[in-house]
Design a protein around this motif. Structure first.
Motif, short mmCIF file in Angstrom:
data_model
loop_
_atom_site.label_atom_id
_atom_site.label_comp_id
_atom_site.label_asym_id
_atom_site.label_seq_id
_atom_site.Cartn_x
_atom_site.Cartn_y
_atom_site.Cartn_z
N ARG A 14 -5.27 12.10 1.29
CA ARG A 14 -5.28 10.77 0.69
C ARG A 14 -4.21 9.89 1.32
O ARG A 14 -4.38 8.68 1.43
CB ARG A 14 -5.05 10.87 -0.82
CG ARG A 14 -6.20 11.52 -1.59
CD ARG A 14 -5.98 11.35 -3.08
NE ARG A 14 -4.74 12.00 -3.51
CZ ARG A 14 -4.09 11.71 -4.64
NH1 ARG A 14 -4.56 10.77 -5.44
NH2 ARG A 14 -2.99 12.36 -4.94
N TYR A 15 -3.09 10.50 1.71
CA TYR A 15 -1.96 9.74 2.21
C TYR A 15 -1.53 10.22 3.59
O TYR A 15 -1.65 11.40 3.92
CB TYR A 15 -0.74 9.89 1.28
CG TYR A 15 -0.93 9.35 -0.11
CD1 TYR A 15 -0.78 8.00 -0.40
CD2 TYR A 15 -1.25 10.22 -1.16
CE1 TYR A 15 -0.94 7.52 -1.68
CE2 TYR A 15 -1.42 9.74 -2.45
CZ TYR A 15 -1.26 8.39 -2.71
OH TYR A 15 -1.43 7.92 -3.98
N TYR B 177 2.23 10.22 5.42
CA TYR B 177 3.60 10.16 4.90
C TYR B 177 4.55 9.77 6.02
O TYR B 177 4.68 10.49 7.02
CB TYR B 177 4.00 11.51 4.31
CG TYR B 177 3.20 11.91 3.10
CD1 TYR B 177 3.59 11.52 1.82
CD2 TYR B 177 2.04 12.68 3.23
CE1 TYR B 177 2.85 11.88 0.70
CE2 TYR B 177 1.30 13.05 2.12
CZ TYR B 177 1.71 12.65 0.86
OH TYR B 177 0.98 13.01 -0.25
N PRO C 81 2.91 3.12 -2.61
CA PRO C 81 3.16 3.05 -4.05
C PRO C 81 4.62 3.24 -4.44
O PRO C 81 5.18 2.47 -5.20
CB PRO C 81 2.27 4.17 -4.62
CG PRO C 81 1.96 5.05 -3.47
CD PRO C 81 1.99 4.19 -2.25
N ILE D 228 0.83 -1.21 0.00
CA ILE D 228 0.00 0.00 0.00
C ILE D 228 0.86 1.26 0.00
O ILE D 228 0.35 2.37 0.19
CB ILE D 228 -0.99 0.01 1.18
CG1 ILE D 228 -0.26 0.05 2.52
CG2 ILE D 228 -1.91 -1.20 1.12
CD1 ILE D 228 -1.20 0.24 3.71
N PRO E 161 4.69 7.50 0.97
CA PRO E 161 3.25 7.79 1.02
C PRO E 161 2.46 6.51 1.29
O PRO E 161 2.66 5.49 0.63
CB PRO E 161 2.96 8.34 -0.38
CG PRO E 161 4.00 7.75 -1.26
CD PRO E 161 5.22 7.54 -0.40
N ARG F 75 -1.39 5.16 1.49
CA ARG F 75 -2.78 5.51 1.24
C ARG F 75 -3.62 5.16 2.46
O ARG F 75 -3.66 4.01 2.90
CB ARG F 75 -3.30 4.78 0.00
CG ARG F 75 -4.66 5.30 -0.46
CD ARG F 75 -5.09 4.65 -1.75
NE ARG F 75 -4.27 5.06 -2.89
CZ ARG F 75 -4.45 6.18 -3.58
NH1 ARG F 75 -5.41 7.02 -3.22
NH2 ARG F 75 -3.69 6.47 -4.59
N PHE F 76 -4.30 6.16 3.02
CA PHE F 76 -4.92 5.98 4.34
C PHE F 76 -6.08 5.00 4.31
O PHE F 76 -6.25 4.21 5.25
CB PHE F 76 -5.38 7.32 4.90
CG PHE F 76 -5.95 7.20 6.27
CD1 PHE F 76 -5.16 6.83 7.34
CD2 PHE F 76 -7.31 7.44 6.50
CE1 PHE F 76 -5.70 6.70 8.61
CE2 PHE F 76 -7.85 7.30 7.77
CZ PHE F 76 -7.04 6.93 8.82
N THR F 77 -6.90 5.02 3.28
CA THR F 77 -8.04 4.10 3.25
C THR F 77 -7.56 2.64 3.25
O THR F 77 -8.17 1.79 3.91
CB THR F 77 -8.90 4.35 2.00
OG1 THR F 77 -8.05 4.31 0.82
CG2 THR F 77 -9.58 5.71 2.07
N GLN F 78 -6.46 2.38 2.55
CA GLN F 78 -5.91 1.02 2.54
C GLN F 78 -5.25 0.69 3.88
O GLN F 78 -5.31 -0.46 4.35
CB GLN F 78 -4.91 0.88 1.39
CG GLN F 78 -5.56 1.01 0.02
CD GLN F 78 -4.55 0.95 -1.10
OE1 GLN F 78 -3.36 1.19 -0.91
NE2 GLN F 78 -5.01 0.61 -2.31
#
Length: 252
Positions: A58-59, A61, A39, A37, A115, A117-120
């Motif tokens: 979105r991220y 960090y 990238p 997760i 980075p 991804r917070f939802t993941q």
């Protein structure tokens, strides 16, 4: 000009700051799931803004290398510096509640971030209790640090605030394998003043106080803590030269 550049990916399992990040307690297989997760690691040039106040989050960090500061502006235009972040720490966690970043994050030197991804990350944390624990621990550490800074601002004199700030930096440096007695400040004196609620001239007077009492030597951005014991004594309230000499005599 693009100030945030992609870099070749590196496995979380091989990261040199993994024990300070979200990987504590994760086995190799779980660390690989976290890899998926993230990238691609990014390089952020000195002075570049990683994200702005109000940007959609979105991220998160994770700082792999380098230093950052976080700031925000009030409605009347006044800027407040809210923190300094270093390798192994997360940027963006104050956006979790609202979904928008609550500050600007600015690189104080050429830096690298991962980075996430917070939802993941949320989904993965539900499946991996160790990861959820690490995320909760990180949020708690940020809350504790915020409380400490409020205590500095409300209860300590200028030289004591500066002493507490340097002790905090020394502790964080030591956790990363660096010397807690000699290090280089990545931030300016103006930045330190903005963080501690002090004017620049007050910061300079506080530095002179520490230097004249042979507690800390500061030359440019190079810091040498001569005596951590006396610095701790200063922060705890033994701020007069007579009390500091008494502390030094007891230590000898």
């Amino acid at each position: 000009m693009n100030h945030c550049l992609p870099l070749r990916s590196e496995s979380c399992a091989n990261c040199r700051v993994r024990e300070l990040c979200l990987l504590v307690g994760l086995d190799t297989a779980d660390a690989r799931r976290l890899d998926l997760i993230i990238p691609q690691r990014m390089k952020v040039k000195k002075g570049a803004v990683l994200f702005h106040l109000g940007d959609p989050m979105r991220y998160l960090y994770a700082i792999h290398h380098g230093f950052f500061k976080t700031t925000f502006c009030s409605e009347d235009g006044r800027e407040q510096l809210t923190g300094f972040q270093m390798p192994g720490e997360l940027l963006g966690i104050d956006a979790i509640s609202s979904g928008d970043y609550a500050c600007d994050a600015i690189a104080l030197e050429d830096s690298e971030v991962c980075p996430i991804r917070f939802t993941q990350l949320e989904r993965l944390a539900r499946e991996l209790p160790s990861l959820q624990h690490n995320l909760n621990r990180t949020l708690s550490q940020e809350l504790v640090r915020d409380h400490e800074v409020l205590m500095w601002m409300g209860n300590l004199k200028a030289q004591e605030r500066l002493g507490a700030f340097l002790l905090d930096l020394a502790t964080r440096m030591q956790r990363r394998g660096y010397s807690p007695h000699a290090f280089v400040l990545r931030m300016t004196r103006e930045d330190i003043g903005a963080y501690l609620g002090l004017r620049l001239e007050t910061v300079c007077r506080a530095i002179a106080y520490l230097r004249n009492n042979d507690i800390v030597r500061i030359s440019g951005r190079a810091v040498e803590i001569v005596s951590q014991e006396r610095l701790k004594a200063l922060v705890s309230g033994c701020s007069s030269p007579r009390k500091l000499r008494s502390v030094q005599e007891r230590l000898c």
